[in-house]
Scaffold this active site. Structure first.
Site, mmCIF file in Angstrom:
data_model
loop_
_atom_site.group_PDB
_atom_site.id
_atom_site.type_symbol
_atom_site.label_atom_id
_atom_site.label_comp_id
_atom_site.label_asym_id
_atom_site.label_seq_id
_atom_site.Cartn_x
_atom_site.Cartn_y
_atom_site.Cartn_z
ATOM 1 N N ASP A 230 0.820 -1.225 0.000
ATOM 2 C CA ASP A 230 0.000 0.000 0.000
ATOM 3 C C ASP A 230 0.850 1.271 0.000
ATOM 4 O O ASP A 230 0.323 2.374 0.111
ATOM 5 C CB ASP A 230 -0.949 0.001 1.198
ATOM 6 C CG ASP A 230 -0.216 -0.014 2.526
ATOM 7 O OD1 ASP A 230 1.039 -0.041 2.517
ATOM 8 O OD2 ASP A 230 -0.880 0.012 3.572
ATOM 9 N N GLU B 279 3.246 2.083 2.251
ATOM 10 C CA GLU B 279 3.867 2.423 3.540
ATOM 11 C C GLU B 279 5.323 1.955 3.550
ATOM 12 O O GLU B 279 5.692 1.009 2.851
ATOM 13 C CB GLU B 279 3.105 1.747 4.685
ATOM 14 C CG GLU B 279 1.748 2.386 4.938
ATOM 15 C CD GLU B 279 0.968 1.697 6.053
ATOM 16 O OE1 GLU B 279 1.474 0.712 6.634
ATOM 17 O OE2 GLU B 279 -0.160 2.143 6.330
ATOM 18 N N ARG C 68 13.606 25.496 4.299
ATOM 19 C CA ARG C 68 13.373 26.832 3.735
ATOM 20 C C ARG C 68 12.017 27.401 4.122
ATOM 21 O O ARG C 68 11.816 28.610 4.077
ATOM 22 C CB ARG C 68 13.535 26.796 2.207
ATOM 23 C CG ARG C 68 15.007 26.712 1.803
ATOM 24 C CD ARG C 68 15.179 26.604 0.305
ATOM 25 N NE ARG C 68 14.821 25.272 -0.182
ATOM 26 C CZ ARG C 68 14.865 24.908 -1.461
ATOM 27 N NH1 ARG C 68 15.235 25.767 -2.374
ATOM 28 N NH2 ARG C 68 14.555 23.688 -1.827
ATOM 29 N N GLN C 69 11.078 26.552 4.532
ATOM 30 C CA GLN C 69 9.768 27.063 4.976
ATOM 31 C C GLN C 69 9.864 27.256 6.494
ATOM 32 O O GLN C 69 9.368 26.467 7.297
ATOM 33 C CB GLN C 69 8.657 26.058 4.598
ATOM 34 C CG GLN C 69 7.243 26.544 4.919
ATOM 35 C CD GLN C 69 6.770 27.718 4.072
ATOM 36 O OE1 GLN C 69 7.230 27.909 2.962
ATOM 37 N NE2 GLN C 69 5.864 28.516 4.610
ATOM 38 N N ASP D 13 23.334 35.885 -3.870
ATOM 39 C CA ASP D 13 22.362 36.720 -3.148
ATOM 40 C C ASP D 13 22.871 36.963 -1.734
ATOM 41 O O ASP D 13 23.886 36.395 -1.318
ATOM 42 C CB ASP D 13 20.965 36.083 -3.143
ATOM 43 C CG ASP D 13 20.929 34.686 -2.538
ATOM 44 O OD1 ASP D 13 21.811 34.377 -1.704
ATOM 45 O OD2 ASP D 13 20.045 33.900 -2.890
ATOM 46 N N LYS E 215 19.581 39.684 -5.335
ATOM 47 C CA LYS E 215 18.586 38.826 -6.003
ATOM 48 C C LYS E 215 17.176 39.212 -5.592
ATOM 49 O O LYS E 215 16.900 39.444 -4.421
ATOM 50 C CB LYS E 215 18.834 37.358 -5.631
ATOM 51 C CG LYS E 215 17.799 36.399 -6.180
ATOM 52 C CD LYS E 215 18.271 34.941 -6.118
ATOM 53 C CE LYS E 215 17.791 34.243 -4.863
ATOM 54 N NZ LYS E 215 18.176 32.826 -4.838
ATOM 55 N N ARG F 211 13.399 37.585 -5.942
ATOM 56 C CA ARG F 211 12.656 36.397 -6.390
ATOM 57 C C ARG F 211 11.308 36.836 -6.964
ATOM 58 O O ARG F 211 10.511 37.478 -6.297
ATOM 59 C CB ARG F 211 12.482 35.406 -5.230
ATOM 60 C CG ARG F 211 11.913 34.095 -5.680
ATOM 61 C CD ARG F 211 12.151 32.935 -4.727
ATOM 62 N NE ARG F 211 13.452 32.278 -4.832
ATOM 63 C CZ ARG F 211 13.834 31.500 -5.836
ATOM 64 N NH1 ARG F 211 13.033 31.290 -6.872
ATOM 65 N NH2 ARG F 211 15.030 30.935 -5.830
ATOM 66 N N ASP G 270 26.912 28.694 -3.770
ATOM 67 C CA ASP G 270 25.585 28.803 -3.154
ATOM 68 C C ASP G 270 25.316 27.519 -2.372
ATOM 69 O O ASP G 270 25.995 26.506 -2.570
ATOM 70 C CB ASP G 270 24.518 29.008 -4.235
ATOM 71 C CG ASP G 270 23.288 29.761 -3.700
ATOM 72 O OD1 ASP G 270 23.225 30.028 -2.482
ATOM 73 O OD2 ASP G 270 22.397 30.081 -4.505
#
Ligand code: R5P
Length: 304
Positions: A38, A40, A97-98, A176, A199, A201, A225
């Site tokens: 399934d 998992e 990044r969030q 950046d 930079k 975005r 970077d």
């Protein structure tokens, strides 16, 4: 074989685990990972871990959601199976990044991921060049001694070894503001000046870069970077630097995520070199990250 130290790798960390075990003179064990019908994730630790100090390595990139579940299941199993200490090495930490609610209603993903790690009661967590700009105390957030190592020194060794001819006319460039930290380290290691570009975005895939007066005329730009994702940042940076008369460019990044056709687009730039570390496996992952991790573990775990 160093007594009691066992290194294990997940499906995205086996290559780093094998090198780490060799560098640390430690035992290398195995973890079986597969899927139930399934979808998992199934994890089985094949090594004997009871009473041992265990280092588990897995990156959370190629399929970050599945890699996260695999990593959490394995780390929890290691604790449950009686490992004396569990040290997690996550060369690429997903969701970093969030780290803020940029728009109303958004999940602050890194906080949720940190809570999951915190619940495991790990001895320590090691990651590499993670976005920590807005996180003051990662050890408190993740609930374990937390070290954010850098891959930039390993990249600098690559540049010195493979491109000694450019060193006399190189200028390091961070594409950046956030990349200033990596540009500074690379410039220190190469003994050159560095410049930081501006930079903006425009969307998840589009950026605009200005190189306002960067002194790159007749020079070789060593662009550094943390992540190359769509390649948009690097493509724009090279365009802006060439407009200012930069002679050639070499690109080094820590995490070569390279989504979609990013690699093909970057090849068209005719760079002197395009290289990344192996925190994430990709066609350009030619710089091993294991030496940087081994050095940190050696000191922290008293393995000298
Ligand atoms: C963002 O701030 C990072 O440091 C990188 O510059 C970014 O993730 C690169 O993304 P892309 O390759 O999609 O431009």
């Amino acid at each position: 074989m160093r007594g009691g130290l066992l290194v294990l790798g997940g499906s995205q960390g086996e290559h780093v685990a094998a090198q780490l075990a060799a560098l640390l003179g430690a035992e290398l064990g195995e973890v079986e990972v597969s899927r139930f019908p399934d979808g998992e994730t199934y994890v089985r630790v094949l090594a004997e871990v009871e009473g041992k100090r265990v280092v588990y390595v897995n990156s959370l990139q190629r399929g970050p959601n599945e890699a996260l579940v695999e990593t959490l299941l394995t780390l929890d199993a290691l604790k449950d199976l009686g490992a004396r200490e569990v040290h997690a090495v996550v060369p690429y930490m997903a969701y970093a990044r969030q780290d803020e609610r940029f728009k109303p209603g958004e999940a602050v993903s890194v906080a949720t991921v940190a809570k999951l790690f915190r619940a495991l009661g790990l001895s320590s967590i090691y990651t590499v060049d993670m976005h920590l700009h807005r996180i003051r105390d990662p050890s408190a957030l993740f609930g374990a001694s937390f070290r954010n190592l850098t891959g930039v020194r390993e990249l600098a060794k690559h540049v010195k070894r493979h491109h000694p001819e450019v060193l006399g006319k190189a200028v390091v460039v961070g594409p950046d503001e956030e990349a200033e930290q990596w540009a500074r380290v690379m410039a220190e290691e190469l003994g050159t000046e560095y410049a930081v570009l501006e930079k903006k975005r425009l969307s998840a895939t589009e950026v605009r870069i200005e190189a306002h007066g960067a002194n790159v005329k007749g020079k070789v730009a060593v662009i550094v970077d943390d992540i190359i994702s769509t390649g948009g940042t690097i493509i724009e940076a090279v365009r802006a630097l060439r407009q200012l008369g930069c002679e050639a460019a070499l690109v080094a990044c820590v995490h070569p995520v390279l989504v979609g056709n990013a690699y093909a687009k970057l090849l068209k730039l005719q760079l002197l070199d395009l290289v990344g570390t192996d925190t994430v496996l990709s066609p350009i992952s030619r710089v091993p990250i294991a030496p940087a991790i081994a050095e940190a573990l050696r000191g922290d775990l008293g393995l000298d």
